[in-house]
Motif scaffolding. Structure first.
Motif, PDB file in Angstrom:
ATOM      1  N   ILE A  83       0.352  53.205   2.927  1.00 29.08           N
ATOM      2  CA  ILE A  83       1.281  54.058   3.639  1.00 29.08           C
ATOM      3  C   ILE A  83       2.100  53.220   4.602  1.00 29.08           C
ATOM      4  O   ILE A  83       1.677  52.157   5.022  1.00 29.08           O
ATOM      5  N   THR A  84       3.250  53.719   4.936  1.00 29.40           N
ATOM      6  CA  THR A  84       4.136  52.989   5.817  1.00 29.40           C
ATOM      7  C   THR A  84       4.106  53.685   7.164  1.00 29.40           C
ATOM      8  O   THR A  84       4.318  54.876   7.248  1.00 29.40           O
ATOM      9  N   ILE A  85       3.818  52.955   8.186  1.00 28.95           N
ATOM     10  CA  ILE A  85       3.701  53.593   9.485  1.00 28.95           C
ATOM     11  C   ILE A  85       4.947  53.333  10.323  1.00 28.95           C
ATOM     12  O   ILE A  85       5.592  54.250  10.800  1.00 28.95           O
ATOM     13  N   LYS A  86       5.303  52.071  10.462  1.00 28.99           N
ATOM     14  CA  LYS A  86       6.491  51.774  11.254  1.00 28.99           C
ATOM     15  C   LYS A  86       7.657  51.593  10.300  1.00 28.99           C
ATOM     16  O   LYS A  86       7.525  50.970   9.254  1.00 28.99           O
ATOM     17  N   LEU A  87       8.792  52.139  10.676  1.00 34.44           N
ATOM     18  CA  LEU A  87       9.885  52.019   9.750  1.00 34.44           C
ATOM     19  C   LEU A  87      10.717  50.789  10.044  1.00 34.44           C
ATOM     20  O   LEU A  87      10.671  50.201  11.100  1.00 34.44           O
ATOM     21  N   LYS A  88      11.512  50.441   9.104  1.00 22.61           N
ATOM     22  CA  LYS A  88      12.361  49.266   9.211  1.00 22.61           C
ATOM     23  C   LYS A  88      13.619  49.550   8.428  1.00 22.61           C
ATOM     24  O   LYS A  88      13.664  50.438   7.601  1.00 22.61           O
ATOM     25  N   ALA A  89      14.648  48.769   8.709  1.00 28.40           N
ATOM     26  CA  ALA A  89      15.865  48.888   7.929  1.00 28.40           C
ATOM     27  C   ALA A  89      16.162  47.546   7.293  1.00 28.40           C
ATOM     28  O   ALA A  89      15.971  46.510   7.905  1.00 28.40           O
TER      29      ALA A  89
ATOM     30  N   LEU B 188      19.001  50.290   3.682  1.00 26.25           N
ATOM     31  CA  LEU B 188      17.820  51.046   3.256  1.00 26.25           C
ATOM     32  C   LEU B 188      16.899  51.219   4.464  1.00 26.25           C
ATOM     33  O   LEU B 188      16.420  50.251   5.047  1.00 26.25           O
ATOM     34  N   ILE B 189      16.703  52.460   4.833  1.00 28.15           N
ATOM     35  CA  ILE B 189      15.917  52.751   6.035  1.00 28.15           C
ATOM     36  C   ILE B 189      14.583  53.340   5.602  1.00 28.15           C
ATOM     37  O   ILE B 189      14.539  54.352   4.901  1.00 28.15           O
ATOM     38  N   ASP B 190      13.525  52.699   5.996  1.00 27.02           N
ATOM     39  CA  ASP B 190      12.202  53.125   5.549  1.00 27.02           C
ATOM     40  C   ASP B 190      11.664  54.201   6.480  1.00 27.02           C
ATOM     41  O   ASP B 190      11.968  54.210   7.675  1.00 27.02           O
ATOM     42  N   THR B 191      10.862  55.097   5.919  1.00 23.12           N
ATOM     43  CA  THR B 191      10.307  56.177   6.746  1.00 23.12           C
ATOM     44  C   THR B 191       8.799  56.202   6.619  1.00 23.12           C
ATOM     45  O   THR B 191       8.276  55.924   5.556  1.00 23.12           O
ATOM     46  N   PRO B 192       8.119  56.544   7.683  1.00 23.90           N
ATOM     47  CA  PRO B 192       6.675  56.704   7.556  1.00 23.90           C
ATOM     48  C   PRO B 192       6.382  57.959   6.744  1.00 23.90           C
ATOM     49  O   PRO B 192       7.185  58.877   6.729  1.00 23.90           O
ATOM     50  N   GLY B 193       5.255  57.963   6.087  1.00 23.62           N
ATOM     51  CA  GLY B 193       4.996  59.077   5.176  1.00 23.62           C
ATOM     52  C   GLY B 193       3.924  60.045   5.630  1.00 23.62           C
ATOM     53  O   GLY B 193       3.285  60.669   4.816  1.00 23.62           O
ATOM     54  N   HIS B 194       3.686  60.175   6.905  1.00 17.49           N
ATOM     55  CA  HIS B 194       2.575  61.031   7.325  1.00 17.49           C
ATOM     56  C   HIS B 194       3.002  62.020   8.397  1.00 17.49           C
ATOM     57  O   HIS B 194       3.836  61.697   9.245  1.00 17.49           O
ATOM     58  N   VAL B 195       2.388  63.199   8.342  1.00 13.73           N
ATOM     59  CA  VAL B 195       2.764  64.258   9.284  1.00 13.73           C
ATOM     60  C   VAL B 195       2.668  63.838  10.741  1.00 13.73           C
ATOM     61  O   VAL B 195       3.411  64.333  11.581  1.00 13.73           O
ATOM     62  N   ASP B 196       1.743  62.920  11.036  1.00 16.66           N
ATOM     63  CA  ASP B 196       1.631  62.470  12.426  1.00 16.66           C
ATOM     64  C   ASP B 196       2.960  61.915  12.931  1.00 16.66           C
ATOM     65  O   ASP B 196       3.225  61.915  14.122  1.00 16.66           O
ATOM     66  N   PHE B 197       3.762  61.386  11.993  1.00 17.50           N
ATOM     67  CA  PHE B 197       4.977  60.704  12.399  1.00 17.50           C
ATOM     68  C   PHE B 197       6.241  61.470  12.015  1.00 17.50           C
ATOM     69  O   PHE B 197       7.291  60.890  11.790  1.00 17.50           O
ATOM     70  N   ASN B 198       6.104  62.778  11.946  1.00 15.89           N
ATOM     71  CA  ASN B 198       7.214  63.640  11.570  1.00 15.89           C
ATOM     72  C   ASN B 198       8.485  63.385  12.370  1.00 15.89           C
ATOM     73  O   ASN B 198       9.581  63.349  11.831  1.00 15.89           O
ATOM     74  N   TYR B 199       8.305  63.217  13.655  1.00 11.73           N
ATOM     75  CA  TYR B 199       9.465  63.034  14.511  1.00 11.73           C
ATOM     76  C   TYR B 199      10.184  61.731  14.181  1.00 11.73           C
ATOM     77  O   TYR B 199      11.404  61.689  14.049  1.00 11.73           O
ATOM     78  N   GLU B 200       9.409  60.678  14.006  1.00 11.46           N
ATOM     79  CA  GLU B 200      10.010  59.391  13.652  1.00 11.46           C
ATOM     80  C   GLU B 200      10.735  59.472  12.317  1.00 11.46           C
ATOM     81  O   GLU B 200      11.810  58.906  12.146  1.00 11.46           O
ATOM     82  N   VAL B 201      10.150  60.210  11.369  1.00  5.67           N
ATOM     83  CA  VAL B 201      10.811  60.395  10.078  1.00  5.67           C
ATOM     84  C   VAL B 201      12.151  61.090  10.289  1.00  5.67           C
ATOM     85  O   VAL B 201      13.180  60.669   9.757  1.00  5.67           O
TER      86      VAL B 201
END
Lengths: 602, 378
Positions: free
Chosen positions: A56-62, A79-92
């Motif tokens: 899983i990806t936790i911290k995103l990157k571009a 290409l902007i990566d997104t975390p894939g977990h509900v805990d990080f909904n806001y960051e997504v």
């Protein structure tokens, strides 16, 4: 290298865990030729080992890619990566806000999953153009046509033209690149207007300070400029801007429509929060970008230095992590059983686990974690309202008028065969059934309201176990609800151990107390005397187990060849003893504090 | 002249017992002959390196030393006598398994200077003997004892085990009663330890055999000790009892941290602060000796701290306990200064007692000695 806005494409990839997001990202990076194959590390976007292990990806990157399209023009892809977990909904949601489009990867064998759905809705909320892509088409069990129907039926987006790809083999990936050129809108925004840029990620390193990943919406940003973080109100002088390929490449400036990084001698990620708007201090923009939220922890637990570990070392490590993680909060607290430690707040359970593991792996710390807790709202008879996340701080029952607990609304997507098992589980976890939607003949979404305190106990593990991993689950905080809650204490050898105290629903107390007592009997070594383990509500004992006295701890034979071995065995025994917590006259191993949380297969 | 105990290892057994995790194999005649040659070579080499040690005790153990030819034993003993100085009243023990001894063997043992026999009785219950994979029965134990007495052995030990599969306290007491009729000078009494990778361990894990509970096992131990003491035996170590004057001097050497040399496959040696052990595989053992080296596999240098800890750990196993005076003389330290807190704590929980300048394990302490011993570690 300045590019025309119409040749820029900013997009994210959305996918469920294991559906191939990182693999597709790898292929896109490879095929746009920004990196040689030699430079390609498996899964370029996932930075931390921990993430890689869990897939899983936790911290995103571009990452910035250059693509020469079939129309002969060069395009810049961010290409902007997104975390894939509900805990990080806001960051997504913030990283999606930096995009104009999103590639939705769906596994050709698994279909749409709950977590994918949650992220797709976030993307739809941001008005992104969504490009569905069916992955793993090479697998024999692939059923692309059914999956296309599923995407249309469930998500409601046109998908009959969706590229059928195998990210693993690179099959039809070029088609994805062309679709991005054709379908993702180019960014707009006036480069002459006052600066307006979104921070969608930030991280700290000891050389440059905080690096912000930004999307410029209006204006321009360049080194030497004074910029202001609109939410925190702090100003900084920009030291560097640039883009990220396989490494940072500094540029003269970043303009409206572009994505890149910015450094400005910022010392803590708290001063450059995700979602904040950067503007020109001298010529500020009128309005910040919408959607900024200060993240609020949902789950709390105590983190204590284990035996032989120093309080200050743990504090330093937490401070270092916090510099990089604005969502982590902590404050010192004291436990009778565990001594000096910290009460820490997290976005959710995964976030909590990640922090614990990073403390252990990156900082090589030996820590004890107490059972996670949520924030309870306590209304006292005096009318005063308190928020309690440490069970030890709960007022005595006589002072409590009523208590409320956080409720989440949960979506559980599952093959129909597990509906019965899941309903039983949710029932058992005090869930309230809302409704059930059929996605197709064999798959449904169950909507439940669940108390968060049950979710953080062992819900994930139980769900995984009962559905053999086929169900997926996400949730969001819904609100607070009055509930019959009690504080349950655990007594070891008649001594209350505050680190084990829990707030539980009255109806669950007996069962939970018995389970904990049984587990403690298993993990606490036998002593020279019998040790009673009791669970109590106030002065009422609700469960009791006994650790039998140790009768035999002797090596019968000890001759010439046994001496070294025997000494080593004793050394090991002594080492084990050292790692124990002395509670009264009882030695309690550190893992005892964890076993309280484990899912019970029974 | 420096004194030392000498241990000689014979790694052959007719068959492995179900509870045994030592290196031993049946071996054919060729291997046994070859082993004998190399063992002789090792004795010669060791004596040339260590010089003329004064050997006060010899222990020929195994495996089953009585499975190799008696002439081999004679040759080994002659070589020892030639290479070292064997004390005139040295205690020389050989381990014997019932069913492997003949009158001729026993006579040659005596002629070779062996004056003590240690017989692996384990139990006097044929059912139990079979269950734990012993090759002999009760009758063979009686026969073996007859042969030994006939050959003139006047110092005989019997090894007994308790806590055996399906064994009750009554079963064990019957074994003790029957053992009394053998009129032994010495008895060792070991609680069975289920070692990993043994057949018995495997069976137990699969639920094929049941073992006595810890409480039953301790009952056997204490009832057994009480019974033997009522019959004139005196317990002198956690697992060892003897008639007055028949304590095993060789083993006392281990518990008093005296020097010992172990020769043969997988044997351990300890000289002052150095402890080392031989290879446990035949080919390594042979190759090293072929190259003219001692077949040492590894060694450990024991720091003074550890040596002191071991002195206490081993010494407390003795019923007579630790003499504070001896300790202070040997290590030039104040015992109570260093261990006062530990001693008082364990005294309070009833594991040890302090009598006439000696620290002794109590009855409860004999069950839980590790709890005391770990506190002697640095």
């Amino acid at each position: 290298m300045h590019i025309k806005q119409e040749n820029i494409r900013n997009f994210s990839i959305i996918a469920h865990i294991d559906h191939g997001k990182s693999t597709l990202a790898d292929r896109l990076i490879e095929m746009t030729g920004m990196l040689t194959s030699r430079e390609m590390q498996e899964q370029v976007l996932d930075k931390m080992d921990l993430e890689r292990e869990r897939g899983i990806t936790i911290k995103l990157k571009a990452v910035r890619l250059v693509y020469k399209a079939r129309d002969g023009q060069e395009y810049v892809f961010n290409l902007i990566d997104t975390p894939g977990h509900v805990d990080f909904n806001y960051e997504v949601s913030r990283s999606l806000a930096a995009c104009e489009g999103a590639v939705l990867v769906v596994d050709a064998t698994q279909g749409v999953e709950a977590q994918t759905l949650a992220n797709v809705y976030l993307a739809i909320d941001q008005d992104l153009e969504i490009l569905p892509v069916i992955n793993k088409i090479d697998l024999p069990s692939a059923r692309p046509e059914e999956i296309k129907d599923e995407i249309e039926d469930i998500i409601g987006i046109e998908s009959h033209d969706a590229p059928l790809i195998s990210a693993k083999d690179g099959l039809n990936v070029e088609q994805v690149l062309e679709e991005i050129v054709k379908k993702v809108p180019a960014p707009k925004g006036d480069p002459k207007a006052p600066l307006k840029a979104l921070i969608f990620d930030s991280y700290y390193d000891s050389y440059k300070g905080v690096t912000c990943y930004i999307r410029v919406f209006e204006g321009q940003v360049k080194p030497g400029m004074m910029v202001k973080m609109m939410a925190t109100g702090k100003s900084f002088e920009v030291t560097e801007v640039g883009v990220n390929t396989s490494k940072h490449i500094p540029l003269d400036s970043l303009s409206a429509g572009e994505v890149g990084y910015l450094t400005a001698s910022i010392k803590n990620v708290k001063e450059a929060r995700v979602g904040d708007t950067i503007t020109d201090t001298k010529h500020p923009t009128a309005e910040p970008l919408p959607g900024y939220k200060k993240v609020i922890p949902m789950v709390y637990c105590g983190i204590y230095p284990a035996e032989g570990e120093d309080f200050n070392t743990v504090r330093d490590a937490l401070e270092k992590l916090q510099v990089n993680d604005a969502a982590l909060v902590f404050e010192p607290e004291t436990s009778v059983a565990l001594g000096f430690g910290f009460r820490c707040g997290f976005l959710g359970l995964l976030h909590m686990e990640i922090i614990q593991e990073r403390l252990e792996r990156e900082f090589d710390l030996n820590i004890i974690t107490t059972a996670p807790s949520v924030i309870y709202r306590v209304t006292k008879t005096s009318g005063e309202v308190m928020e309690i996340q440490n069970p030890s701080n709960l007022p005595v029952p006589a002072e409590i008028d009523f208590m409320e607990e956080p409720i989440v609304s949960a979506n559980i997507m599952t093959p129909t065969e597990y509906v019965g098992a899941i309903m039983e589980l949710c029932q058992n976890k005090r869930g309230t059934f809302k409704n059930m939607e059929y996605l197709e003949e064999t798959r449904v979404v169950l909507h439940y309201d669940l108390p968060l305190n049950e979710v953080i106990y062992d819900f994930f593990d139980a769900l995984k176990s009962k559905t053999r991993g086929y169900a997926s689950f996400d949730y969001e905080l819904k609100g607070y609800k009055q509930s019959e809650l009690v504080k349950m204490d655990i007594l070891i050898n008649s001594e209350l151990v505050d680190a084990f105290s829990l707030i539980v629903h009255e109806d669950k107390a007996y069962e939970r107390g018995r389970t904990i007592a049984e587990r403690l009997v298993d993990v606490i070594p036998r002593h020279q005397f019998a040790v009673p383990i009791q669970a109590a509500i106030g002065s009422k004992i609700i469960a009791r187990e006994t650790i039998r006295a140790l009768r035999k701890d002797v090596l019968a034979k000890c001759y010439g060849g046994d001496i070294s071995r025997k000494r080593k065995l004793l050394e090991k025994q002594k080492e084990g003893k050292k790692r124990m917590r002395q509670i009264g006259s009882v030695e309690v191993p550190q893992e005892a504090f964890l076993t309280v949380l484990k899912y019970d297969e029974k | 002249m420096e004194k030392a105990g000498l241990y000689i290892h014979i790694p052959f057994c007719e068959r492995k017992c179900h509870y045994c995790d030592f290196t031993s194999i049946p071996g054919n005649k060729d291997l046994k002959d070859r082993y004998e040659e190399y063992l002789i070579r090792e004795i010669l080499l060791a004596s040339s390196i260590y010089g003329n040690l004064k050997i006060e005790t010899v222990f020929i153990g195994g495996g089953t030393p009585s499975v190799i030819h008696e002439n081999s034993i004679r040759r080994i003993m002659n070589t020892i006598r030639r290479c070292f100085t064997l004390d005139s009243d040295a205690e020389v023990t050989i381990e014997i398994n019932p069913g492997t001894l003949t009158v001729d063997k026993a006579k040659i043992y005596r002629e070779s200077g062996i004056n003590r026999a240690s017989v692996g009785i384990q139990s006097m219950d044929d059912g139990i003997l079979k269950r734990i994979g012993r090759i002999h029965n009760e009758q063979q134990v009686k026969d073996t004892l007859k042969i030994l007495r006939l050959a003139g052995f006047e110092n005989i030990n019997g090894d007994l085990m308790f806590g055996l599969p399906h064994q009750s306290l009554k079963d064990f007491m019957e074994t003790l009663e029957k053992t009394m009729l053998l009129d032994l000078e010495h008895i060792s009494m070991y609680g069975l330890i289920l070692e990993e990778e043994t057949l018995l361990y495997n069976w137990y894990n699969r639920g094929l055999v049941s073992m006595p509970t810890e409480d039953e096992e301790r009952d056997m131990y204490h009832t057994g000790i009480d019974f033997l003491e009522s019959k004139g035996f005196r317990q002198y170590e956690i697992s060892n009892l003897s008639r007055e004057g028949f304590e095993c001097r060789h083993n006392l050497g281990y518990w008093r941290l005296e020097s010992y040399i172990g020769l043969g496959l997988s044997s351990h040696s300890s000289m002052g602060g150095r402890r080392y052990w031989n290879h446990s595989g035949f080919s390594n053992y042979f190759n090293k000796l072929d190259a003219g080296d001692l077949p040492i596999e590894g060694e450990e240098i024991i720091s003074n701290d550890l040596l002191e800890a071991e002195y206490l750990i081993l010494g407390i196993r003795l019923k007579e306990g630790l003499s504070i005076e001896d300790y202070e003389k040997r290590f030039k330290l104040s015992f109570m200064g260093k261990y006062g807190e530990v001693i008082h704590r364990h005294e309070a929980s009833g594991l040890i007692e302090l009598i006439d300048g000696r620290i002794k394990l109590t009855r409860k302490g004999m069950d839980l000695s590790n709890q005391v011993e770990i506190d002697f570690l640095p």
